[in-house]
Motif scaffolding. Structure first.
Motif, PDB file in Angstrom:
ATOM      1  N   ILE A  17      81.417 -15.253  -2.273  1.00  0.00           N
ATOM      2  CA  ILE A  17      81.866 -14.142  -3.105  1.00  0.00           C
ATOM      3  C   ILE A  17      83.089 -13.786  -2.574  1.00  0.00           C
ATOM      4  O   ILE A  17      83.937 -13.805  -3.324  1.00  0.00           O
ATOM      5  CB  ILE A  17      80.824 -12.740  -3.286  1.00  0.00           C
ATOM      6  N   TYR A  18      83.098 -13.555  -1.069  1.00  0.00           N
ATOM      7  CA  TYR A  18      84.292 -13.127  -0.834  1.00  0.00           C
ATOM      8  C   TYR A  18      85.562 -14.334  -0.658  1.00  0.00           C
ATOM      9  O   TYR A  18      86.816 -13.974  -0.420  1.00  0.00           O
ATOM     10  CB  TYR A  18      84.119 -12.670   0.784  1.00  0.00           C
ATOM     11  N   MET A  19      85.086 -15.644  -1.145  1.00  0.00           N
ATOM     12  CA  MET A  19      86.063 -16.659  -0.929  1.00  0.00           C
ATOM     13  C   MET A  19      87.271 -16.306  -1.855  1.00  0.00           C
ATOM     14  O   MET A  19      88.528 -16.324  -1.403  1.00  0.00           O
ATOM     15  CB  MET A  19      85.681 -18.041  -1.217  1.00  0.00           C
ATOM     16  N   GLY A  20      87.153 -16.174  -3.043  1.00  0.00           N
ATOM     17  CA  GLY A  20      88.154 -15.730  -4.096  1.00  0.00           C
ATOM     18  C   GLY A  20      88.943 -14.682  -3.843  1.00  0.00           C
ATOM     19  O   GLY A  20      90.132 -14.737  -3.847  1.00  0.00           O
ATOM     20  N   HIS A  21      88.351 -13.540  -3.281  1.00  0.00           N
ATOM     21  CA  HIS A  21      88.920 -12.416  -2.788  1.00  0.00           C
ATOM     22  C   HIS A  21      90.095 -12.722  -1.715  1.00  0.00           C
ATOM     23  O   HIS A  21      91.105 -12.273  -1.598  1.00  0.00           O
ATOM     24  CB  HIS A  21      87.954 -11.458  -2.357  1.00  0.00           C
ATOM     25  N   PHE A  22      89.579 -13.568  -0.523  1.00  0.00           N
ATOM     26  CA  PHE A  22      90.324 -14.129   0.431  1.00  0.00           C
ATOM     27  C   PHE A  22      91.520 -14.842   0.088  1.00  0.00           C
ATOM     28  O   PHE A  22      92.561 -14.451   0.644  1.00  0.00           O
ATOM     29  CB  PHE A  22      89.463 -14.849   1.421  1.00  0.00           C
ATOM     30  N   PHE A  23      91.203 -15.834  -0.676  1.00  0.00           N
ATOM     31  CA  PHE A  23      92.376 -16.589  -1.132  1.00  0.00           C
ATOM     32  C   PHE A  23      93.477 -16.009  -2.087  1.00  0.00           C
ATOM     33  O   PHE A  23      94.872 -16.107  -1.646  1.00  0.00           O
ATOM     34  CB  PHE A  23      91.763 -17.863  -1.842  1.00  0.00           C
ATOM     35  N   SER A  24      93.044 -14.870  -2.883  1.00  0.00           N
ATOM     36  CA  SER A  24      93.876 -14.359  -3.770  1.00  0.00           C
ATOM     37  C   SER A  24      94.926 -13.183  -2.882  1.00  0.00           C
ATOM     38  O   SER A  24      95.850 -13.267  -3.247  1.00  0.00           O
ATOM     39  CB  SER A  24      93.108 -13.544  -4.572  1.00  0.00           C
ATOM     40  N   SER A  25      93.986 -12.716  -1.818  1.00  0.00           N
ATOM     41  CA  SER A  25      94.855 -11.842  -0.929  1.00  0.00           C
ATOM     42  C   SER A  25      95.841 -12.581  -0.088  1.00  0.00           C
ATOM     43  O   SER A  25      96.938 -12.143   0.018  1.00  0.00           O
ATOM     44  CB  SER A  25      93.755 -10.919  -0.159  1.00  0.00           C
ATOM     45  N   THR A  26      95.393 -13.781   0.395  1.00  0.00           N
ATOM     46  CA  THR A  26      96.269 -14.561   1.152  1.00  0.00           C
ATOM     47  C   THR A  26      97.478 -14.823   0.173  1.00  0.00           C
ATOM     48  O   THR A  26      98.659 -15.002   0.998  1.00  0.00           O
ATOM     49  CB  THR A  26      95.500 -16.008   1.549  1.00  0.00           C
ATOM     50  N   PHE A  27      97.292 -15.297  -1.006  1.00  0.00           N
ATOM     51  CA  PHE A  27      98.288 -15.653  -1.794  1.00  0.00           C
ATOM     52  C   PHE A  27      99.463 -14.496  -1.996  1.00  0.00           C
ATOM     53  O   PHE A  27     100.544 -14.734  -1.954  1.00  0.00           O
ATOM     54  CB  PHE A  27      97.829 -16.221  -3.080  1.00  0.00           C
ATOM     55  N   ALA A  28      98.753 -13.640  -2.164  1.00  0.00           N
ATOM     56  CA  ALA A  28      99.437 -12.167  -2.447  1.00  0.00           C
ATOM     57  C   ALA A  28     100.376 -12.048  -1.145  1.00  0.00           C
ATOM     58  O   ALA A  28     101.791 -11.553  -1.140  1.00  0.00           O
ATOM     59  CB  ALA A  28      98.759 -10.889  -2.751  1.00  0.00           C
ATOM     60  N   VAL A  29      99.848 -12.052  -0.053  1.00  0.00           N
ATOM     61  CA  VAL A  29     100.680 -12.070   1.290  1.00  0.00           C
ATOM     62  C   VAL A  29     101.617 -12.810   1.271  1.00  0.00           C
ATOM     63  O   VAL A  29     102.852 -12.702   1.795  1.00  0.00           O
ATOM     64  CB  VAL A  29      99.715 -11.867   2.452  1.00  0.00           C
ATOM     65  N   MET A  30     101.404 -14.070   0.894  1.00  0.00           N
ATOM     66  CA  MET A  30     102.462 -15.143   0.788  1.00  0.00           C
ATOM     67  C   MET A  30     103.531 -15.007  -0.058  1.00  0.00           C
ATOM     68  O   MET A  30     104.786 -15.138   0.547  1.00  0.00           O
ATOM     69  CB  MET A  30     101.785 -16.439   0.677  1.00  0.00           C
ATOM     70  N   ILE A  31     103.124 -14.554  -0.901  1.00  0.00           N
ATOM     71  CA  ILE A  31     104.455 -14.120  -2.200  1.00  0.00           C
ATOM     72  C   ILE A  31     105.256 -13.130  -1.645  1.00  0.00           C
ATOM     73  O   ILE A  31     106.717 -13.393  -1.656  1.00  0.00           O
ATOM     74  CB  ILE A  31     103.995 -13.808  -3.505  1.00  0.00           C
ATOM     75  N   PHE A  32     104.720 -11.971  -1.091  1.00  0.00           N
ATOM     76  CA  PHE A  32     105.430 -10.874  -0.368  1.00  0.00           C
ATOM     77  C   PHE A  32     106.187 -11.379   0.709  1.00  0.00           C
ATOM     78  O   PHE A  32     107.445 -10.974   0.735  1.00  0.00           O
ATOM     79  CB  PHE A  32     104.270  -9.978  -0.018  1.00  0.00           C
ATOM     80  N   PHE A  33     105.865 -12.336   1.319  1.00  0.00           N
ATOM     81  CA  PHE A  33     106.591 -12.899   2.534  1.00  0.00           C
ATOM     82  C   PHE A  33     107.886 -13.816   2.168  1.00  0.00           C
ATOM     83  O   PHE A  33     108.835 -13.522   2.685  1.00  0.00           O
ATOM     84  CB  PHE A  33     105.470 -13.601   3.500  1.00  0.00           C
ATOM     85  N   THR A  34     107.572 -14.469   1.095  1.00  0.00           N
ATOM     86  CA  THR A  34     108.382 -15.362   0.451  1.00  0.00           C
ATOM     87  C   THR A  34     109.717 -14.236   0.089  1.00  0.00           C
ATOM     88  O   THR A  34     110.871 -14.662   0.118  1.00  0.00           O
ATOM     89  CB  THR A  34     108.078 -15.882  -0.589  1.00  0.00           C
ATOM     90  N   TYR A  35     109.591 -13.197  -0.651  1.00  0.00           N
ATOM     91  CA  TYR A  35     110.741 -12.419  -1.174  1.00  0.00           C
ATOM     92  C   TYR A  35     111.344 -11.906   0.176  1.00  0.00           C
ATOM     93  O   TYR A  35     112.542 -11.868   0.067  1.00  0.00           O
ATOM     94  CB  TYR A  35     110.125 -11.186  -1.933  1.00  0.00           C
ATOM     95  N   GLY A  36     110.660 -11.399   0.960  1.00  0.00           N
ATOM     96  CA  GLY A  36     111.324 -11.033   2.413  1.00  0.00           C
ATOM     97  C   GLY A  36     112.117 -12.458   2.981  1.00  0.00           C
ATOM     98  O   GLY A  36     113.125 -12.190   3.458  1.00  0.00           O
ATOM     99  N   LEU A  37     111.477 -13.576   3.007  1.00  0.00           N
ATOM    100  CA  LEU A  37     112.188 -14.605   3.367  1.00  0.00           C
ATOM    101  C   LEU A  37     113.508 -14.993   2.879  1.00  0.00           C
ATOM    102  O   LEU A  37     114.745 -15.083   3.534  1.00  0.00           O
ATOM    103  CB  LEU A  37     111.312 -15.779   3.344  1.00  0.00           C
ATOM    104  N   ILE A  38     113.569 -14.618   1.526  1.00  0.00           N
ATOM    105  CA  ILE A  38     114.877 -14.982   0.923  1.00  0.00           C
ATOM    106  C   ILE A  38     115.792 -13.941   0.977  1.00  0.00           C
ATOM    107  O   ILE A  38     117.026 -14.017   1.360  1.00  0.00           O
ATOM    108  CB  ILE A  38     114.618 -15.192  -0.702  1.00  0.00           C
ATOM    109  N   SER A  39     115.338 -12.479   0.718  1.00  0.00           N
ATOM    110  CA  SER A  39     116.214 -11.642   0.873  1.00  0.00           C
ATOM    111  C   SER A  39     116.917 -11.105   2.220  1.00  0.00           C
ATOM    112  O   SER A  39     117.806 -10.466   2.311  1.00  0.00           O
ATOM    113  CB  SER A  39     115.580 -10.305   0.156  1.00  0.00           C
ATOM    114  N   PHE A  40     116.261 -11.664   3.198  1.00  0.00           N
ATOM    115  CA  PHE A  40     116.783 -11.295   4.492  1.00  0.00           C
ATOM    116  C   PHE A  40     117.404 -12.460   5.084  1.00  0.00           C
ATOM    117  O   PHE A  40     117.711 -12.484   6.201  1.00  0.00           O
ATOM    118  CB  PHE A  40     115.472 -10.988   5.626  1.00  0.00           C
ATOM    119  N   HIS A  41     117.512 -13.547   4.327  1.00  0.00           N
ATOM    120  CA  HIS A  41     118.295 -14.780   4.728  1.00  0.00           C
ATOM    121  C   HIS A  41     119.859 -14.397   5.262  1.00  0.00           C
ATOM    122  O   HIS A  41     120.534 -13.648   4.486  1.00  0.00           O
ATOM    123  CB  HIS A  41     118.303 -15.597   3.671  1.00  0.00           C
ATOM    124  N   PRO A  42     120.065 -14.942   6.340  1.00  0.00           N
ATOM    125  CA  PRO A  42     121.510 -14.606   6.960  1.00  0.00           C
ATOM    126  C   PRO A  42     122.726 -15.016   5.975  1.00  0.00           C
ATOM    127  O   PRO A  42     123.745 -14.197   5.712  1.00  0.00           O
ATOM    128  CB  PRO A  42     121.757 -15.454   8.200  1.00  0.00           C
TER     129      PRO A  42
END
Length: 665
Positions: A17-42
């Motif tokens: 049951i928790y597998m879908g919740h874990f992967f979706s949460s992980t993906f949301a974290v990755m997308i949030f990180f991607t925004y920061g990766l681009i916006s903070f680029h030197p």
């Protein structure tokens, strides 16, 4: 075994049951990180490129808004998924409390389980983002048309912001959800799964309302193509807003009422209902459609918004939108008396020759009369027409004229101009009535809301010889130098050099010239749309993943009831192949119905935008639909792949559970 180990084992035991919740949460974290990766680029801390000094600020604001959206929806998505899991575990909680667990310990257990999943989601999401960070930067540089690319760097700020933000998010959710289970009576908890569900009912009037609302909403959106001819901007916005509201209302009742009504209608049709395994399929779908109606509604609306935004942004990055602005790779307008005209034109030619570009140069002259008529003399027009491959014209009488109607006109305005037979010229002492003998279709000479009139050289010379006082505010004769280059997209380096040399000052109305570069303007527009594309694609994918995860949760939260039900039916003769068919039919409807509705909504929006874009571009085909088909097809393929993966996993889990029941008996 410690309490912490017990919480960890609980998570592992419920990993299905928790597998879908874990992967979706992980993906949301990755997308949030991607925004920061681009916006903070030197490389993006100053200007986005040397083209625009404002793009970086706009980009940062856009990425921040997208981050907030991702965070906001992640909070409600994770809160929803956790609350759904807790409902399925009421019986488990009742058993734990029978064995002596206190309310405080139960809250602590739920809190620790959520924080465990949150911690591993944060670590995994940031880790995957780091692994693919180089690829993300390469793709972003390509979308933003940054020639030098975006170099790899260690995104410490992005990692810190992502880690802290989602830690706080999971902490808040854990505090909320640990108090969601109110255990007043153990008997209620133990029998939570045994309560029978009442048969869903549907209103025929609300079902009809869904069809009417969606139809009227579609009609309102399509009426935009006609309404723009006589409606004000505010009225058009109200028309669009009203249409969207009606579609949203209709979609809600489509899932809550119409879908259930259709299933009841099929149930009453004995020929269909009692055919093979349809009895089981239809009976179960009535409950599933009603239970998941709100989820389907959210999935459909969010997906439609994401599909539409991504499709339009993808279309606007097309080179056709650049050609819409001008037929010339370089355009230099020089007003009479410009002392730098020869020097600038010579410099443009020199730069193009040095860069080995083949070009065609046209240089028609125009003058605007005191009563607002733009004139071009016949010899200039014929020279222009030859270079573009149009037929040359003759004007036998001095007062004959040829009219090139503008683009961007409303049909009523276009019809009015097309019906004109004579044109009055009023410029100083020149007062002439011209007779229109023909209307020419020269796309390259069509301006916006400004007809160009081809006149005999004698008439043109009479007009230009007039010296008007300054009170008339009439522009002097302008020579429009247009450099036509086939591969104009490759002239960006030349554009940058010429802009440094010519330095047009658009803020000074007294500047005797203007200069523009099509590649320069197109790249700037492409970067603006590139930023929009990155933001909309990432947010759209997050919404899509959340939407499909909702379906995953709903499927597996009913898993225990399903395998017991199918196991009982299996004892009276249901084969595995028949079981697979029943499950596949139900899952197909659950997985594809909301996505199909979202695609239909998006297709209507794309068709309306396509028409408006084509009309505003003077009849030239700027394909919004083409890019939209690519977007919709891509998401549909993702959904199909996801469906087959979940279907295979679900059926395998179902077989195992049924086998264990048979073995225990």
């Amino acid at each position: 075994m410690t309490f912490q180990q017990f919480a960890f084992n609980n998570v592992m035991r419920n990993k299905r049951i928790y597998m879908g919740h874990f992967f979706s949460s992980t993906f949301a974290v990755m997308i949030f990180f991607t925004y920061g990766l681009i916006s903070f680029h030197p490389n993006l801390q100053g200007e986005l490129t040397s083209i625009s000094t404002t793009m970086n600020t706009l980009g940062k604001i856009g990425f921040q808004v997208s981050q907030y959206l991702t965070f906001f929806f992640s909070f409600f998505f994770i809160l929803y998924s956790v609350s759904a899991f807790l409902k399925t575990r009421k019986k488990e909680f009742g058993i734990l409390m029978i064995h002596g667990m206190s309310h405080r310990q139960l809250n602590k257990l739920i809190f620790m389980e959520n924080m465990l999943i949150g911690f591993f989601s944060i670590v995994t999401g940031i880790g995957i983002g780091l692994i693919f960070s180089k690829l993300i930067l390469l793709i972003s540089a390509s979308i933003l048309a940054i020639n030098n690319g975006l170099s790899f760097y260690v995104p410490t700020k992005a990692m810190g912001l992502t880690g802290i933000s989602f830690f706080v998010l999971f902490l808040l959710i854990s505090l909320f959800t640990s108090r969601m289970v109110k255990v007043n009576e153990l008997v209620e908890l133990l029998k939570a799964e045994e309560k029978p569900k009442p048969e869903p009912k549907a209103s025929i009037w609300l079902a009809l309302l869904s069809i009417i609302s969606i139809s009227v909403g579609y009609a309102a959106v399509f009426h935009l193509s006609v309404g723009k001819d006589y409606m004000t901007s505010n009225q058009l916005l109200m028309l669009i807003g009203g249409g969207v509201v009606l579609v949203v209302i209709g979609t809600y009742f489509l899932f809550t009422q119409l879908s259930v009504y259709v299933m009841h209608a099929l149930k009453k049709n004995e020929h269909t209902f009692f055919k093979k395994t349809n009895l089981l399929t239809i009976s179960e779908l009535i409950y599933r459609l009603r239970d998941n109606a709100k989820t389907f509604f959210i999935v459909a609306i969010i997906s439609a918004v994401a599909f539409t935004a991504i499709g339009i942004c993808a279309a606007m990055a097309n080179a056709g939108w650049g050609e819409r602005m001008s037929p010339y790779a370089f355009q230099y307008e020089s007003y009479a008396g410009n002392p730098l005209e020869k020097q600038h034109i010579s410099e443009i030619k020199q730069q193009l020759d040095d860069a080995h570009f083949q070009y065609t140069l046209v240089s028609p002259k125009f003058i605007t009369t005191a009563n607002g008529r733009t004139l071009i003399k016949l010899t200039d027009y014929n020279e222009y027409a030859k270079k573009f491959g149009y037929k040359t014209e003759t004007l036998q009488h001095e007062t004959d004229s040829l009219v090139i109607l503008p683009k961007g006109l409303k049909p009523q305005e276009f019809a009015k101009l097309a019906a004109e037979k004579n044109i009055e010229l009023n410029h100083g002492n020149v007062k002439v009535t011209l007779q229109i003998i023909k209307r020419a279709e020269v796309q390259e000479l069509k301006g916006y809301y400004d007809s160009k009139i081809v006149v005999n050289d004698s008439i043109y010379n009479q007009v230009i010889s007039q010296k008007l006082s300054e009170e008339y505010m009439v522009r002097p004769e302008v020579t429009e130098y247009g450099f036509i280059i086939k591969d104009w997209q490759k002239t960006l380096d030349v554009s940058k050099t010429l802009l440094k040399i010519i330095k047009p000052n658009s803020n000074d109305v007294n500047t005797p010239y203007s200069f523009s570069s099509l590649s320069f303007n197109w790249i700037e527009m492409k970067q603006q749309n590139g930023l929009l594309s990155i933001m909309t694609v990432l947010v759209g994918i997050v919404f899509f993943i959340f939407a499909t995860s909702f379906l995953y949760f709903r499927l597996f939260t009913d898993f225990d009831r399903d395998h017991q039900q199918y196991s009982m039916i299996g004892k009276i003769g249901l084969s595995k192949n028949e079981l697979k068919k029943i499950v596949t039919k139900q899952m197909m409807l659950l997985f594809f119905l909301p996505i199909l509705v979202a695609m239909i909504h998006s297709s209507v929006a794309f068709a309306a935008v396509q028409y408006v874009a084509k009309f505003s571009n003077g009849g030239q085909d700027i394909s919004v639909v083409k890019s939209s088909i690519i977007v919709l097809t891509s998401f549909l393929c993702m959904q199909i792949i996801y469906f087959f993966i979940i279907r295979s996993n679900y059926i395998d889990q179902l077989y195992k559970a049924m086998y264990q029941i048979e073995k225990s008996e």
